[in-house]
Design an enzyme around this catalytic site. Sequence first.
Site, short mmCIF file in Angstrom:
data_model
loop_
_atom_site.label_atom_id
_atom_site.label_comp_id
_atom_site.label_asym_id
_atom_site.label_seq_id
_atom_site.Cartn_x
_atom_site.Cartn_y
_atom_site.Cartn_z
N HIS A 7 0.85 -1.19 0.00
CA HIS A 7 0.00 0.00 0.00
C HIS A 7 0.89 1.24 0.00
O HIS A 7 2.10 1.16 0.22
CB HIS A 7 -0.90 0.02 1.25
CG HIS A 7 -0.12 0.11 2.53
ND1 HIS A 7 0.59 -0.97 3.06
CD2 HIS A 7 0.08 1.14 3.40
CE1 HIS A 7 1.18 -0.60 4.18
NE2 HIS A 7 0.89 0.69 4.41
N ASP A 60 0.84 5.25 1.85
CA ASP A 60 0.19 5.96 2.95
C ASP A 60 -0.50 7.20 2.40
O ASP A 60 0.11 7.96 1.63
CB ASP A 60 1.23 6.37 4.00
CG ASP A 60 1.86 5.17 4.68
OD1 ASP A 60 1.24 4.09 4.68
OD2 ASP A 60 2.99 5.30 5.20
N HIS A 104 4.80 0.02 0.01
CA HIS A 104 5.57 -0.77 0.96
C HIS A 104 4.68 -1.86 1.55
O HIS A 104 3.45 -1.83 1.41
CB HIS A 104 6.17 0.12 2.06
CG HIS A 104 5.18 0.99 2.76
ND1 HIS A 104 4.60 2.10 2.17
CD2 HIS A 104 4.65 0.93 4.01
CE1 HIS A 104 3.77 2.68 3.02
NE2 HIS A 104 3.77 1.98 4.15
N ARG A 136 7.70 -8.68 15.79
CA ARG A 136 8.10 -7.39 15.22
C ARG A 136 7.14 -6.33 15.74
O ARG A 136 5.92 -6.49 15.68
CB ARG A 136 8.05 -7.43 13.70
CG ARG A 136 8.57 -6.15 13.04
CD ARG A 136 8.64 -6.27 11.52
NE ARG A 136 9.42 -5.20 10.94
CZ ARG A 136 8.92 -4.01 10.60
NH1 ARG A 136 7.63 -3.76 10.75
NH2 ARG A 136 9.71 -3.07 10.09
#
Length: 329
Positions: A199, A201, A256, A268
């Site tokens: 996607h 941002d 990303h 993570r």
Amino acid sequence: MSVSYILDSASILSSESQSNIPLVDLSKPDSRHLIVKACEEFGFFKVVNHGVPPEFISEIESQALSFFSLPMSDKEKAGPADPFGYGNKNIGANGDVGSVEYLLLKTDHSFNFHKLLQTPEKFRSALKDYISAVRKMACEILELMADGLKIQQRNALSKLLMDEQSDSVFRLNYYPPCPMLDEASVNGGEGSRIGFGEHTDPQIISVLRSNNTSGLQISTRDGSWISVPPDHTSYFINVGDSLQVMTNGRFRSVRHRVLLANNNWRPRVSMIYFGGPPLSEKIIPLPSLVKGKEESLYEEFTWFEYKSSAYSSRLSDNRLELFQRIAAS
């Protein structure tokens, strides 16, 4: 097309050769030129000497880990995300899923944090300190961008984040440990789990930090994916869709995603400040960046209109396509 939960090794082969991610030292006098170059070529860069106190970083990460370590029944008391609050696997309302738990929070002081943690005052204090520091860094970077672009009004971009009505948000993502998956084992054990699908941002700028666990990948201009080496002491900056419009396509928002190796036993944790303008702000190219007979590549729209459109789409959609006047190149 829906986001697949498992990606085989062939589809991520190109990501294994790590490219040289642009590095900007904010303490150096040439940082403004390096920022502009990175935004033009990658839409993404790493910053050091960022000025965020390490104790703010460790405290917010500690609070995040404490929350995500709670029993599911306790975490679900902070959800479902509407869009703010706790979410698990479902990303948005349009069928996208990932191996992620998250907290999405507003950054203004009126937001009700009390339902989110058993120790809300400590959490709120950590949030206040951390968000204030990363917002300051984001504004410094936007002002350095303005310098590099020779925009006369140095705060033309940063003032949108400092506005009391700024629609900025903060997100904590938690990707659970990823032992060998049954689905991956069926395919020879080569699978990777999608933590967060590809996607861009929608906001102006994103300020990202994670713990020392890999997974983040960005797409280069030729469409290949490259892995971003983790660095828990530094920050990574994404150009958002709104900044792409405001620079009339000179800067490009970066696609990303997060992919998790199927034998990773460490969680993570990432934290992202999304710097957004006020809802009523008109998103148009800055006049100084549209010169001579050059036309705006985009129709005029407000941040509210774009945000509404973006959040009703799928993650991987080209959200700016609906607002393009002529093909961006």
